[in-house]
Structure formats: structure tokens, C-alpha cells
Design a protein around this motif. Structure first.
Motif, mmCIF file in Angstrom:
data_model
loop_
_atom_site.group_PDB
_atom_site.id
_atom_site.type_symbol
_atom_site.label_atom_id
_atom_site.label_comp_id
_atom_site.label_asym_id
_atom_site.label_seq_id
_atom_site.Cartn_x
_atom_site.Cartn_y
_atom_site.Cartn_z
ATOM 1 N N GLY A 41 -2.897 -5.354 6.139
ATOM 2 C CA GLY A 41 -2.906 -3.970 5.593
ATOM 3 C C GLY A 41 -1.817 -3.515 4.603
ATOM 4 O O GLY A 41 -1.916 -3.044 3.494
ATOM 5 N N GLN A 42 -0.546 -4.232 4.989
ATOM 6 C CA GLN A 42 0.630 -4.294 4.255
ATOM 7 C C GLN A 42 0.570 -4.861 3.180
ATOM 8 O O GLN A 42 0.707 -4.326 1.942
ATOM 9 C CB GLN A 42 1.857 -5.078 4.991
ATOM 10 C CG GLN A 42 2.179 -4.241 6.099
ATOM 11 C CD GLN A 42 2.911 -2.960 5.879
ATOM 12 O OE1 GLN A 42 3.870 -2.732 5.256
ATOM 13 N NE2 GLN A 42 2.624 -1.955 6.689
ATOM 14 N N GLU A 84 -2.607 -5.596 1.538
ATOM 15 C CA GLU A 84 -3.707 -4.735 0.720
ATOM 16 C C GLU A 84 -3.350 -3.421 0.081
ATOM 17 O O GLU A 84 -3.473 -3.012 -1.043
ATOM 18 C CB GLU A 84 -5.007 -4.636 1.704
ATOM 19 C CG GLU A 84 -5.392 -5.776 2.233
ATOM 20 C CD GLU A 84 -6.834 -5.336 2.917
ATOM 21 O OE1 GLU A 84 -6.867 -4.445 3.430
ATOM 22 O OE2 GLU A 84 -7.633 -6.386 3.146
ATOM 23 N N ALA A 85 -2.394 -2.915 0.921
ATOM 24 C CA ALA A 85 -1.573 -1.615 0.332
ATOM 25 C C ALA A 85 -1.002 -1.899 -1.026
ATOM 26 O O ALA A 85 -1.057 -1.189 -2.010
ATOM 27 C CB ALA A 85 -0.806 -1.103 1.402
ATOM 28 N N ALA A 86 -0.072 -2.998 -0.903
ATOM 29 C CA ALA A 86 0.624 -3.263 -2.145
ATOM 30 C C ALA A 86 -0.246 -3.752 -3.277
ATOM 31 O O ALA A 86 -0.060 -3.551 -4.320
ATOM 32 C CB ALA A 86 1.591 -4.686 -1.656
ATOM 33 N N ARG A 87 -1.336 -4.472 -3.026
ATOM 34 C CA ARG A 87 -2.224 -4.888 -4.091
ATOM 35 C C ARG A 87 -2.830 -3.731 -4.624
ATOM 36 O O ARG A 87 -3.081 -3.840 -5.977
ATOM 37 C CB ARG A 87 -3.462 -5.785 -3.477
ATOM 38 C CG ARG A 87 -2.953 -7.302 -3.384
ATOM 39 C CD ARG A 87 -3.885 -8.145 -2.590
ATOM 40 N NE ARG A 87 -3.249 -9.256 -2.106
ATOM 41 C CZ ARG A 87 -3.640 -9.853 -1.072
ATOM 42 N NH1 ARG A 87 -4.638 -9.577 -0.110
ATOM 43 N NH2 ARG A 87 -2.952 -10.850 -0.373
ATOM 44 N N THR A 88 -3.418 -2.749 -3.672
ATOM 45 C CA THR A 88 -4.124 -1.464 -4.520
ATOM 46 C C THR A 88 -3.229 -0.755 -5.399
ATOM 47 O O THR A 88 -3.520 -0.121 -6.061
ATOM 48 C CB THR A 88 -4.754 -0.833 -3.376
ATOM 49 O OG1 THR A 88 -3.571 -0.202 -2.559
ATOM 50 C CG2 THR A 88 -5.962 -1.313 -2.437
ATOM 51 N N LEU A 89 -1.761 -0.834 -5.073
ATOM 52 C CA LEU A 89 -0.900 -0.190 -6.065
ATOM 53 C C LEU A 89 -0.676 -0.887 -7.280
ATOM 54 O O LEU A 89 0.222 -0.629 -8.061
ATOM 55 C CB LEU A 89 0.446 -0.199 -5.237
ATOM 56 C CG LEU A 89 0.367 0.933 -4.186
ATOM 57 C CD1 LEU A 89 1.652 0.812 -3.347
ATOM 58 C CD2 LEU A 89 0.355 2.654 -4.671
ATOM 59 N N GLY A 90 -1.238 -2.278 -7.325
ATOM 60 C CA GLY A 90 -1.023 -3.039 -8.520
ATOM 61 C C GLY A 90 -0.157 -4.125 -8.504
ATOM 62 O O GLY A 90 0.140 -4.728 -9.758
ATOM 63 N N LEU A 91 0.662 -4.269 -7.682
ATOM 64 C CA LEU A 91 1.421 -5.360 -7.410
ATOM 65 C C LEU A 91 1.013 -6.827 -7.445
ATOM 66 O O LEU A 91 -0.116 -7.047 -7.157
ATOM 67 C CB LEU A 91 2.237 -5.403 -6.191
ATOM 68 C CG LEU A 91 3.414 -4.407 -6.163
ATOM 69 C CD1 LEU A 91 3.215 -3.129 -6.115
ATOM 70 C CD2 LEU A 91 4.495 -4.721 -4.930
ATOM 71 N N SER A 92 1.429 -7.815 -8.427
ATOM 72 C CA SER A 92 0.982 -9.109 -8.355
ATOM 73 C C SER A 92 1.200 -9.660 -7.109
ATOM 74 O O SER A 92 1.976 -9.318 -6.402
ATOM 75 C CB SER A 92 1.672 -9.774 -9.691
ATOM 76 O OG SER A 92 2.704 -9.875 -9.382
ATOM 77 N N GLN A 101 4.716 -10.556 -6.738
ATOM 78 C CA GLN A 101 5.387 -9.090 -6.315
ATOM 79 C C GLN A 101 5.134 -8.976 -4.734
ATOM 80 O O GLN A 101 6.049 -8.556 -3.974
ATOM 81 C CB GLN A 101 5.042 -7.998 -7.315
ATOM 82 C CG GLN A 101 5.792 -8.160 -8.665
ATOM 83 C CD GLN A 101 5.248 -6.917 -9.487
ATOM 84 O OE1 GLN A 101 4.066 -6.646 -9.575
ATOM 85 N NE2 GLN A 101 6.239 -6.577 -10.221
ATOM 86 N N ARG A 147 -6.838 -11.525 -12.610
ATOM 87 C CA ARG A 147 -5.870 -10.754 -12.522
ATOM 88 C C ARG A 147 -6.107 -9.702 -13.741
ATOM 89 O O ARG A 147 -5.754 -8.531 -13.553
ATOM 90 C CB ARG A 147 -4.731 -11.494 -12.762
ATOM 91 C CG ARG A 147 -3.298 -10.618 -12.860
ATOM 92 C CD ARG A 147 -2.533 -10.394 -11.676
ATOM 93 N NE ARG A 147 -1.472 -9.465 -11.973
ATOM 94 C CZ ARG A 147 -1.268 -8.263 -11.301
ATOM 95 N NH1 ARG A 147 -2.441 -7.836 -10.644
ATOM 96 N NH2 ARG A 147 -0.209 -7.732 -11.756
ATOM 97 N N PHE A 206 -5.180 4.211 3.065
ATOM 98 C CA PHE A 206 -5.835 3.820 4.350
ATOM 99 C C PHE A 206 -5.742 4.456 5.412
ATOM 100 O O PHE A 206 -5.095 5.327 5.499
ATOM 101 C CB PHE A 206 -4.849 2.261 4.410
ATOM 102 C CG PHE A 206 -5.247 1.190 3.287
ATOM 103 C CD1 PHE A 206 -6.169 0.163 3.334
ATOM 104 C CD2 PHE A 206 -4.210 1.257 2.280
ATOM 105 C CE1 PHE A 206 -5.944 -0.893 2.407
ATOM 106 C CE2 PHE A 206 -4.329 0.390 1.177
ATOM 107 C CZ PHE A 206 -5.157 -0.363 1.262
ATOM 108 N N PHE A 225 4.746 0.766 3.781
ATOM 109 C CA PHE A 225 5.405 -0.590 3.841
ATOM 110 C C PHE A 225 6.745 -0.304 4.864
ATOM 111 O O PHE A 225 7.713 0.517 4.668
ATOM 112 C CB PHE A 225 6.175 -0.822 2.595
ATOM 113 C CG PHE A 225 5.182 -0.984 1.474
ATOM 114 C CD1 PHE A 225 3.943 -1.932 1.552
ATOM 115 C CD2 PHE A 225 5.236 -0.420 0.133
ATOM 116 C CE1 PHE A 225 3.162 -2.077 0.694
ATOM 117 C CE2 PHE A 225 4.179 -0.402 -0.753
ATOM 118 C CZ PHE A 225 3.247 -1.523 -0.476
#
Lengths: 481, 248
Positions: free
Chosen positions: A379-380, A382-390, A393, B79, B93, B99
Motif C-alpha cells: 500500500g505504501q 501504491e500510494a507513492a505511485r498514484t501521487l506520480g512518483l517514479s 523516487q 511511464r 486508499f 507514508f
């Protein structure tokens, strides 16, 4: 036709005389018979055989590492230790020593090209001279380090000094004339200077209280000198030289030249004299461990990232690396890095030690990091991915920092283990804390004080580390639970 | 973006997990500024639809068009496509997934600083504004583990809103809230749609949907079985699955 049977019965009945030595020392001292490796041969084997015969016993060989002969005989593993054991005051103080039975000379071996350049230790100022650690030659080199500015390099065996000499890692080797002669046969392009640096003797050593047996053995050795048995043995092994007749005559003429246990005030001074050496060896240990750990962490992170994010090819290659490194002894890896690769790349000893330990521990670290990366909840990520982090990152800003706190406790363990494993690098001539302690112990003939000091130093290095890790761990735990 | 104001166009979406068909041809449209409740019993595929739209999960058939960015069956998008998609879709979610190693404020500023390259000070100011509007500014320096469920949810909304996505997906936002808090949340969401933002919210809670959603879409066994104006669908259900939902 009954003879072999009778012989067997006779020998089986005979009491056993156990003698200890190091078959790794090789010819002409003790070596496995190339035609029947179960059998031993060498002049020390034959001298031991003569002693056993004189005692009416059957000789039995006990294998022991050369550096451990003294401790091993003292604790009763065998009656006498003798395979090129040198006559030193420290040994005579600590153990019951026999009369000397062979006279050797410490000689300087150099490359052919340097024959005219390096004739004595005085010519070797600023140059590296190798020898076997814990020997008279080593003591001579340590003295020469102060007097002539030579750089003393200690080895655990007597083969690698000569190969390193040929390859230019050393400029000279100081060792017994017997070893020098043997090594020149093995290693082309070397020459030994004719003028000896010093003289020494081989003796047998027995446990401190065992003087009665020692006196019996002395009588046997004297009689074998008189009746020409020793001369015959030495001639057979090609070590009889012009020095021996005078040496024999001197031994036979001497009236029990025993110098036992000198006053103990002397000992205190000797111990104090070793403290600075131990402290500087601790610096080597801590510096080596820190650099090796830094390398292990950096490479470990790369391997773990490759195994988590890489394609099948990358993953396969990295898994193979980890399995090979974890599945083979670090001692072997150090040997391969330092000696095995020397034909291709000649690494300095400290660098080879750093690389060897660092790359070895990297395999273990990578497994810790891989596990830690995989235990960060999905979940951590996926949350980062949905925010647009590569992906990079995500790894750098979310997954890595969270994995770090899982990895911290096992990492601390590994650092403490590495600190102690760093003692292995003495096999490639780096003198660190444990090696320095061994030298110390060999010289004063006891492990008690050097062992305690060495243990105290290791604890002084590792305890603050565990403490620091504990503090960090608690801080992260508090921040995330 | 289509001329008729459609921001999300899901067409014949199919998704299989092993042998199980989780989605068997879901088709639905969402217009800009709408608050749509995506409803259905557990296991009906609500969350999976959101995950497919957010490109967290690949699907096996159909297309998803988010304001002109088209996702197709097969592997996850490259990408370049994902990057465009992320600008249009935010996600909150069910378990918030804040985080854990960052403070509330850092959670909200991470993406603006790292992805949108907003200067740190400006990002912090904007984040504080958002947290204020959601009533959690006083927890700015707290760590996620120190927050209550409702606080964590509002921080998660703030984190998604900080990137200003026109479409916000929310997975079961009512699940961890008591009825009073659900009302507050509903008002917050309605407030968000007033600025032209679109929300797709999965929920079990028909009272919540009736009160705040404009439209309801009912999923059962991986298909849309009923949809329409929320109050109408949830007051006079026609499909048995909708009735079961209302009884539960």
C-alpha cells in the motif's frame, strides 16, 4: 613370510611416542610422501623416528599448525614438538627445550636483478621485506624496521613471501637457509645473498614440567650426533653443510647449557612494550572494518535493488554472485583476491583485505536489504505511485527509508561480526589486532595476558557500536510504531 | 476531454485473477463535477475498478479513458502514459496508506516537491491551507501512527488533493467512520465537487450515498446492474442485487 605379521604385532604392542609438527611446512622438514600421501617423510620425521627408537617406542605424528606448536605441546597434545622449531629465549623460558640438533642461517633472498643492490638489511631502507610471522627472522626484521627503516611484512606461511618477491610485492625475504634454498628451486629468478644475516638452531620443545623425558631425548640426540646418524639423515636430505661439524662439536662439548626461567620483572616490561603495537593494530582493525562495511552497504544496496527491480538476467547474475560468495569461505576469497589474481592485478594487501571483506559482506547485506525492501507494505508503494512518483523516487523516498529500519538490527549484528572476521586478513599479510596478539603471545610464551588485552580491545570497539545501534533502533521504532 | 463533459469513460472493462473473472465488462461514464457512488456487496469488484483506473493493476479487456489518457488491456501503461494519467487521477486508499516514516505535513508536500517541483516553502504553505480546510492543520507535525482514523483519512485526502487531480478516487472512505463523521466527510466531498472536481467513491453506506452522491452505480458479480440518480436508485431499487445491498 611371517615377518610382516610379526612386525605388525610388534608395532601394535609398542607404546606410542607422539610428536607434533606441521606437514604444511613441507620438505625437507615434514611432508606427505608424494608416492603415498598417508606417509610422511623429511629430516624432522627421521629425527623424530630416531628419538622414538631410542625410547623404545613407535613414533606417531600429530598434525598441528606451525604457529600453535608451543601451545599444543604445553596442553599435552603430544610429547614433543619439532618441525623447524627455532631456539629462542622466549621458548626456553616457557617450555622444556631439548639441545639444538641443527644449525641454520637466516639469509636474505632477492630477485636476480637486485643481487648487487640489496646485499644486506642496511641496503633495504624503505623497502618491503617479508618473512614468516613469529620467527627469529621476524624479530630481526622488526629490529631492522627501527634500525634500518626496512618495512617488515609478516606471512603465515613460507611459500607466498617468495612468490610475492618474484612479483614485486616485496624486495627481499629473510628466512632460514633451508627454506630459502627450497624456495629458489620452486621460484625461478631469485637469488640468495651468501653472507648470512644471523644464525639459529632447531630444537624440540616439551611441556614445562616434562624435563625427565627431555633429558632422555637430549642423551639420544647426543648419541646420534656422535655415531653419525644425524649426519647421515642431513646428507640424505641435502642440508648437511660446512657449519654442522663445528656445531655438533660445540653441542657435545657443552655442559648442560640450560638457561631456565629468568626473573619475571623482565616479563612485565615485555608486556608493556607490546601495548602500543596492540593499540595501533586496533586502529588497523577499526579502519579496515569501517571501510569494508561501507563498501558492503553500498554494494549490498545495489545488489538488493537489482534483485528486487532487475530483469531476469540481472536477477540471475546477482543471485549467482550472492550464492557463490555466501557458499565459499571468506578465507578462500581473500587468498584468491590477493594471491590468485596477482598475475592479473597486484592489489596492495590492505586494499585486497578491504575488497575481500567488503564484497563478502555485501552478499549478506544484500539479503538483509532485499528482505527489508520486500517487507515494506504494498500500500505504501501504491500510494507513492498514484501521487506520480517514479519507481526510482518510490525506492529513494518511501521504500528505502522504511526498509532501513527493518535492516538496522541485522546490520549492526553484521558489523560486529565483520569487526571480528577482519582478523582473517592476517593471511594476506595485514597485521591487525588478532595477528598482533598472536605475535605477542608467541614472544612471551603465554596467551593469558595478550588474550585478555585483545578481548578487551575488541569489546571496546564492538560495545559502543551495539549501543549506538540500540539507540538508533529505539528512535526509529518510536517513530513508526 | 470529451465535449459532453465526460472525464472518465470505462468501456467493457474485463479483469481476471487466475480463473476468477473479477470484472466482466464494466461500462460506466462519469461527468466532470459529479460525485458518483460506486456501490455493491463485498467482492463485487468496486475496488478493482478504482485500481484499474489508477493503473495499479493491468486488465484483460476493454478501455479506460481518463480525460483523453487511454489505458488499454495488457501490461500496465508505459511511464509516459502513467505520468499523464497521474496528473488526472488521485487516489485515497481505504487504509489511507500514509507514508509511515513522514510527518503529516511531509506526507502532503512529498509529491508537490518531488513530482511537480513546487518550491518547498510554497508546497508547505499550500499543504497547510489544505490541512486547514480539512480541519487537521493542528496535526501537521504528527506521524501517521499518532492519528485517529478520521484524521488519517482527511490527511490522505489532503495528500491526494495537493497534486490537484481533476478526478479523485476514494476507496471505502466511510468504512472507518462513525455516522457523525460520515456526515462531515460527505460535506467535505460535496465541497470538493463545487470547484469542478470529480469524485468516484466506493461505499457500502446507502444513507451516505443518498445524502451526498448525485449518481449511484451498482456493481454485482463484476457487472454494472443498475445506475442512475442516487436517490432514485437507492429508494426504488429495481435489480435484486441492489435490494440485497439495501437490506444488508
Amino acid at each position: 613370510m611371517f615377518w610382516p605379521l610379526l612386525f605388525l604385532l610388534a608395532t601394535a604392542d609398542q607404546p606410542v611416542f607422539r610428536w607434533g609438527g606441521d606437514a604444511e611446512g613441507g620438505a625437507p622438514f615434514v611432508e606427505a610422501d608424494p608416492r603415498d600421501p598417508a606417509k610422511l617423510r623429511g629430516f624432522d620425521v627421521e629425527v623424530a623416528g630416531e628419538i622414538a627408537k631410542g625410547l623404545g617406542k613407535r613414533p606417531e605424528f600429530v598434525q598441528v599448525a606451525f604457529a600453535d606448536i608451543d601451545q599444543s605441546v604445553q596442553r599435552g597434545d603430544f610429547e614433543i614438538g619439532m618441525s623447524g622449531v627455532e631456539d629462542t629465549p622466549a621458548r626456553r623460558r616457557a617450555l622444556a627445550a631439548t639441545i639444538p640438533y641443527f644449525e641454520f642461517h637466516e639469509v636474505l633472498t632477492v630477485r636476480e636483478a637486485d643481487r648487487g643492490r640489496f646485499k644486506s638489511l642496511a641496503d633495504l631502507r624503505g623497502h618491503r621485506v617479508g618473512t614468516l610471522g613469529g620467527t627469529i627472522a621476524y624479530e630481526i626484521l622488526l629490529a631492522a624496521e627501527k634500525a634500518n627503516g626496512v618495512v617488515c611484512i609478516s606471512y603465515d606461511d613460507d611459500v607466498h613471501p617468495y612468490s610475492d618477491l618474484r612479483e614485486g610485492r616485496l624486495d627481499a625475504v629473510l628466512l632460514d637457509n633451508i627454506i630459502a634454498a627450497r624456495s629458489m628451486r620452486r621460484t625461478p629468478g631469485l637469488t640468495t645473498q651468501p653472507v648470512p644475516v644471523a644464525m639459529g638452531h632447531y630444537i624440540g620443545v616439551l611441556a614445562t614440567g616434562n624435563t625427565k623425558l627431555r633429558d632422555q631425548i637430549d642423551d639420544i640426540l647426543r648419541s646420534r650426533m656422535r655415531d653419525g646418524t644425524l649426519e647421515r639423515i642431513y646428507r640424505k636430505w641435502g642440508i648437511w653443510d660446512s657449519y654442522q661439524p663445528a656445531f655438533f662439536a660445540g653441542v657435545l662439548a657443552a655442559q648442560k647449557p640450560r638457561e631456565e626461567a629468568p626473573p619475571s620483572t623482565d616479563r612485565k616490561k615485555v608486556i608493556l612494550a607490546y601495548v602500543p603495537a596492540l593499540l595501533s593494530a586496533s586502529v588497523v582493525t577499526i579502519v579496515l572494518s569501517c571501510f569494508a562495511m561501507a563498501l558492503a552497504i553500498a554494494v549490498g544496496v545495489l545488489i538488493a535493488s537489482g534483485r528486487v527491480y532487475g530483469n531476469a538476467l540481472v536477477r540471475g547474475a546477482l543471485t549467482t554472485y550472492v550464492e557463490i560468495v555466501r557458499g565459499t569461505p571468506v578465507l578462500l576469497q581473500l587468498f584468491v583476491l590477493y594471491y590468485g589474481l596477482s598475475a592479473v592485478i597486484r592489489l596492495p594487501a590492505f586494499l585486497a583485505a578491504l575488497l575481500g571483506l567488503g564484497l563478502n559482506y555485501a552478499a549478506y547485506e544484500s539479503e538483509i536489504y532485499r528482505g527489508a525492501l520486500e517487507s515494506v507494505p504494498r500500500g505504501q508503494l501504491e500510494a507513492a505511485r498514484t501521487l506520480g512518483l517514479s519507481e526510482l523516487q518510490v525506492l529513494r523516498l518511501v521504500r528505502g527509508p522504511q526498509a532501513f529500519r527493518f535492516a538496522l538490527p541485522p546490520m549492526t549484528n553484521d558489523f560486529v561480526a565483520l569487526l571480528k572476521d577482519s582478523s582473517l586478513v592476517s593471511v594476506i599479510t595485514v597485521v591487525e589486532l588478532t595477528k598482533q596478539t598472536q605475535i605477542f603471545a608467541a614472544n612471551i610464551g603465554s596467551w593469558v595476558v595478550p588474550g585478555a588485552m585483545c578481548a578487551a580491545l575488541y569489546l571496546a570497539l564492538s560495545l559502543p557500536l551495539s549501543r549506538l545501534a540500540g539507540v538508533l533502533e529505539r528512535r526509529w521504532k518510536a517513530a513508526t510504531e | 476531454m470529451s465535449d459532453d463533459g465526460t472525464i472518465l469513460d470505462i468501456s467493457a472493462l474485463r479483469l481476471r485473477r487466475g480463473l476468477r473473472e473479477v470484472l466482466r465488462g464494466v461500462t460506466m461514464r462519469v461527468r466532470r463535477g459529479e460525485l458518483v457512488a460506486l456501490m455493491g456487496l463485498s467482492g463485487g469488484g468496486k475496488t478493482t475498478v478504482l485500481r484499474a483506473v489508477a493503473a495499479l493493476e493491468p486488465f484483460d479487456g476493454g478501455t479506460i479513458d481518463v480525460g483523453g489518457v487511454v489505458l488499454r488491456a495488457g501490461a500496465l501503461p508505459p511511464r509516459s502514459v502513467a505520468k499523464e494519467l497521474r496528473k488526472r487521477v488521485g487516489m485515497v486508499f481505504q487504509l489511507h496508506s500514509l507514508f509511515e516514516h513522514l510527518t503529516v505535513l511531509e506526507n502532503v508536500t512529498l509529491a508537490p516537491i518531488q513530482v511537480a517541483h513546487v518550491p518547498a516553502a510554497a508546497a508547505r504553505a499550500r499543504a497547510t491551507e489544505l490541512l486547514e480546510s480539512l480541519g487537521v492543520a493542528h496535526r501537521a507535525s504528527a506521524l501517521p501512527r499518532e492519528l485517529s482514523g478520521g484524521e488519517a483519512q482527511r490527511v490522505a485526502i489532503a495528500r491526494a488533493m495537493a497534486m490537484e487531480p481533476p478526478l479523485l478516487l476514494m476507496d471505502e472512505p466511510t468504512a472507518s467512520l462513525d455516522p457523525a463523521r460520515r456526515g462531515e466527510l460527505g460535506e467535505t466531498l460535496v465541497e470538493l465537487t463545487r470547484g469542478g472536481r470529480t469524485l468516484v467513491v466506493t461505499t457500502h453506506d446507502d444513507d451516505f450515498a443518498r445524502a451526498f452522491a448525485q449518481r449511484a452505480v451498482i456493481l454485482a458479480d463484476g457487472e454494472v446492474v443498475e445506475e442512475g440518480e442516487a436517490r432514485a436508485v437507492l429508494t426504488n431499487p429495481r435489480h435484486p442485487a441492489t435490494r440485497r445491498l439495501l437490506q444488508g
